[in-house]
Design a protein around this motif. Structure first.
Motif, PDB file in Angstrom:
ATOM      1  N   ALA A   1      41.950  38.978  35.934  1.00  0.00           N
ATOM      2  CA  ALA A   1      40.660  38.773  36.599  1.00  0.00           C
ATOM      3  C   ALA A   1      40.191  40.050  37.289  1.00  0.00           C
ATOM      4  O   ALA A   1      39.012  40.426  37.208  1.00  0.00           O
ATOM      5  N   ILE A   2      41.100  40.744  37.954  1.00  0.00           N
ATOM      6  CA  ILE A   2      40.748  41.994  38.646  1.00  0.00           C
ATOM      7  C   ILE A   2      40.316  43.055  37.633  1.00  0.00           C
ATOM      8  O   ILE A   2      39.289  43.731  37.808  1.00  0.00           O
ATOM      9  N   CYS A   3      41.096  43.202  36.554  1.00  0.00           N
ATOM     10  CA  CYS A   3      40.817  44.245  35.565  1.00  0.00           C
ATOM     11  C   CYS A   3      39.478  44.025  34.870  1.00  0.00           C
ATOM     12  O   CYS A   3      38.698  44.972  34.680  1.00  0.00           O
ATOM     13  N   PHE A   4      39.181  42.796  34.499  1.00  0.00           N
ATOM     14  CA  PHE A   4      37.920  42.548  33.803  1.00  0.00           C
ATOM     15  C   PHE A   4      36.732  42.592  34.755  1.00  0.00           C
ATOM     16  O   PHE A   4      35.604  42.860  34.331  1.00  0.00           O
ATOM     17  N   CYS A   5      36.975  42.356  36.025  1.00  0.00           N
ATOM     18  CA  CYS A   5      35.915  42.569  37.007  1.00  0.00           C
ATOM     19  C   CYS A   5      35.562  44.060  37.076  1.00  0.00           C
ATOM     20  O   CYS A   5      34.382  44.435  37.099  1.00  0.00           O
ATOM     21  N   ILE A   6      36.591  44.895  37.068  1.00  0.00           N
ATOM     22  CA  ILE A   6      36.366  46.347  37.055  1.00  0.00           C
ATOM     23  C   ILE A   6      35.665  46.754  35.761  1.00  0.00           C
ATOM     24  O   ILE A   6      34.761  47.598  35.759  1.00  0.00           O
ATOM     25  N   SER A   7      36.063  46.144  34.644  1.00  0.00           N
ATOM     26  CA  SER A   7      35.430  46.438  33.362  1.00  0.00           C
ATOM     27  C   SER A   7      33.942  46.118  33.398  1.00  0.00           C
ATOM     28  O   SER A   7      33.111  46.894  32.903  1.00  0.00           O
ATOM     29  N   ALA A   8      33.575  44.981  34.001  1.00  0.00           N
ATOM     30  CA  ALA A   8      32.159  44.621  34.117  1.00  0.00           C
ATOM     31  C   ALA A   8      31.422  45.607  35.013  1.00  0.00           C
ATOM     32  O   ALA A   8      30.269  45.974  34.737  1.00  0.00           O
ATOM     33  N   LEU A   9      32.075  46.053  36.073  1.00  0.00           N
ATOM     34  CA  LEU A   9      31.437  46.991  36.994  1.00  0.00           C
ATOM     35  C   LEU A   9      31.146  48.336  36.331  1.00  0.00           C
ATOM     36  O   LEU A   9      30.250  49.060  36.770  1.00  0.00           O
ATOM     37  N   LEU A  10      31.899  48.665  35.275  1.00  0.00           N
ATOM     38  CA  LEU A  10      31.616  49.905  34.545  1.00  0.00           C
ATOM     39  C   LEU A  10      30.200  49.884  33.964  1.00  0.00           C
ATOM     40  O   LEU A  10      29.505  50.897  33.972  1.00  0.00           O
TER      41      LEU A  10
ATOM     42  N   VAL B   1      42.809  47.888  30.080  1.00  0.00           N
ATOM     43  CA  VAL B   1      42.320  46.505  30.207  1.00  0.00           C
ATOM     44  C   VAL B   1      40.898  46.529  30.750  1.00  0.00           C
ATOM     45  O   VAL B   1      40.558  45.853  31.711  1.00  0.00           O
ATOM     46  N   GLY B   2      40.059  47.335  30.135  1.00  0.00           N
ATOM     47  CA  GLY B   2      38.671  47.426  30.577  1.00  0.00           C
ATOM     48  C   GLY B   2      37.901  48.452  29.776  1.00  0.00           C
ATOM     49  O   GLY B   2      37.273  48.144  28.762  1.00  0.00           O
ATOM     50  N   GLY B   3      37.973  49.696  30.215  1.00  0.00           N
ATOM     51  CA  GLY B   3      37.214  50.750  29.558  1.00  0.00           C
ATOM     52  C   GLY B   3      37.545  50.907  28.085  1.00  0.00           C
ATOM     53  O   GLY B   3      36.669  51.265  27.284  1.00  0.00           O
ATOM     54  N   ALA B   4      38.776  50.617  27.696  1.00  0.00           N
ATOM     55  CA  ALA B   4      39.172  50.771  26.297  1.00  0.00           C
ATOM     56  C   ALA B   4      38.374  49.853  25.375  1.00  0.00           C
ATOM     57  O   ALA B   4      38.143  50.185  24.206  1.00  0.00           O
ATOM     58  N   PHE B   5      37.921  48.699  25.887  1.00  0.00           N
ATOM     59  CA  PHE B   5      37.185  47.761  25.040  1.00  0.00           C
ATOM     60  C   PHE B   5      35.808  48.309  24.667  1.00  0.00           C
ATOM     61  O   PHE B   5      35.299  48.036  23.574  1.00  0.00           O
ATOM     62  N   TYR B   6      35.190  49.068  25.558  1.00  0.00           N
ATOM     63  CA  TYR B   6      33.922  49.728  25.230  1.00  0.00           C
ATOM     64  C   TYR B   6      34.150  50.763  24.119  1.00  0.00           C
ATOM     65  O   TYR B   6      33.369  50.860  23.173  1.00  0.00           O
ATOM     66  N   LEU B   7      35.228  51.548  24.272  1.00  0.00           N
ATOM     67  CA  LEU B   7      35.523  52.584  23.288  1.00  0.00           C
ATOM     68  C   LEU B   7      35.860  51.977  21.925  1.00  0.00           C
ATOM     69  O   LEU B   7      35.465  52.500  20.879  1.00  0.00           O
ATOM     70  N   TRP B   8      36.601  50.873  21.948  1.00  0.00           N
ATOM     71  CA  TRP B   8      36.966  50.192  20.704  1.00  0.00           C
ATOM     72  C   TRP B   8      35.724  49.666  19.994  1.00  0.00           C
ATOM     73  O   TRP B   8      35.621  49.726  18.770  1.00  0.00           O
TER      74      TRP B   8
END
Length: 289
Positions: free
Chosen positions: A33-42, A214-221
Motif C-alpha cells: 500500500a505504501i509503495c503504490f501510494c508513492i507510485s501514484a504520487l510520481l 515497486v512503483g517507478g519500474a512499472f512506468y518504465l515497463w
C-alpha cells in the motif's frame, strides 16, 4: 530508447531483494500500500512539475482498468498468498515462468521455436539462481501455493503482453497505482496486523521501493513494452534474479556462487538465441546466358 527504459525496469526489479532488507518487519500488504501510494504520487509530482492539471481524469477504458488492476494487484495478491502455502524457493521458481510465457506471447510463427528454446535456457539459469544448493522437492501438500504461483506467472505475462498492445497513456499507471494502493490497504486491514510507526530506515526502504522496483519500474515497463523491443525485454527479464543475487553478494548478505556464472551464461545464450536476427532470403541471380 524505449527498450532501455524496459531494461531499466528489470534492473530495478533486480534491486527488490536488496531494498527489501530494509523493510522485512513490515507486513507485505502494508508495504505494498505504501509503495503504490508513492507510485501514484510520481504521476501527480510530474504534473505539478510541468504545471499541468493535476487531477485530469484518466483515459482508461473498463478493460484497461480491469486488466491493469489485475496485473498490478492480482499478481502481488497471489504471490503473497502463495508464500503462505508453499516454500519460497518453489514459489519463486514457478513465478519466473512469466518471462518464458511473455517471450512466447510476443513471438510469431517464425520465431516461436527460438523463443521457446531461448526461454527454456533462461529458465534453467533462473532455476540455478533461485534453488542454489538447495533441493527442489514439489510437495503435493503445497498444491494451492503452486497454483497461486502459476497464476502469478500467467497474470504478469498476460498483463505485460496486454500493455504492449494497449493504447493507454503511460501516466495512467499512476491511476492504477492509486487503485492498487487502496486495495492493498484493504487487504492489509483484513488479512494482517501491523502498526504504522515505522523507523526511519523502514520509511527510507519503502520510499526507495516505491520510487524503484515497486512503483517507478512499472512506468518504465509500460514504455518499454509499448515502444521497445518486446522479445529482447522478455529475454532480459530472466536476469532479474541474477541481478538480485549479484547485488546481495556485493552487499555481503549472500555468498558468491559458481551458479551465478553458469546462470549468466545460460541467460545470455538464451537471449542470444531468442533475438538472433533472421537471415535475409538470398535473391536469385537472373540468368544472363
Amino acid at each position: 530508447m524505449a527498450t532501455l527504459f524496459g531494461i531499466l525496469a528489470v534492473l530495478l526489479w533486480g534491486m527488490l531483494a536488496l531494498l527489501g532488507t530494509f523493510t522485512t518487519r513490515l507486513p507485505p500488504f502494508q508495504l505494498l500500500a505504501i509503495c503504490f501510494c508513492i507510485s501514484a504520487l510520481l504521476m501527480f509530482g510530474k504534473r505539478l512539475y510541468r504545471r499541468e492539471p493535476v487531477f485530469t481524469r484518466p483515459g482508461l477504458t473498463l478493460p484497461q482498468w480491469l486488466i491493469g488492476i489485475t496485473g498490478l494487484f492480482g499478481f502481488h495478491f497471489c504471490y503473497f498468498l502463495a508464500l503462505r502455502r508453499a516454500p519460497a524457493i518453489d514459489v519463486s521458481l514457478i513465478v519466473y515462468i512469466w518471462p518464458l510465457l511473455l517471450a512466447l506471447f510476443v513471438a510469431n510463427r517464425q520465431t516461436v521455436l527460438k523463443a521457446l528454446a531461448g526461454g527454456i535456457l533462461g529458465f534453467i539459469g533462473i532455476a540455478l539462481i533461485i534453488t542454489g544448493d538447495s533441493s527442489l522437492a514439489l510437495d503435493q501438500a503445497h498444491w494451492t501455493g503452486y497454483l497461486l504461483a502459476m497464476c502469478c506467472a500467467f497474470i504478469w505475462s498476460s498483463y505485460s503482453f496486454y500493455l504492449s498492445r494497449s493504447d493507454n497513456s503511460v501516466e495512467d499507471i499512476g491511476w492504477l497505482s492509486a487503485a492498487v494502493a487502496i486495495l492493498a490497504l484493504l487487504a492489509h486491514l483484513g488479512l494482517e496486523s501491523g502498526q504504522w510507526q515505522l523507523s526511519g530506515t523502514e520509511w527510507l526502504g519503502a520510499l526507495l521501493l516505491g520510487l524503484g522496483p515497486v512503483g517507478g519500474a512499472f512506468y518504465l515497463w509500460d514504455i518499454g513494452l509499448k515502444r521497445g523491443n518486446k522479445s529482447l525485454l522478455a529475454s532480459f527479464s530472466f536476469s532479474a534474479p541474477l541481478i538480485s543475487s549479484v547485488l546481495l553478494a556485493l552487499a555481503g548478505i549472500n555468498d558468491w556462487s559458481m551458479n551465478i556464472i553458469i546462470a549468466l551464461g545460460l541467460i545470455f545464450t538464451g537471449a542470444l538465441i531468442n533475438n538472433w536476427p533472421k537471415r535475409a532470403p538470398r535473391l536469385s541471380q537472373p540468368d544472363t546466358a
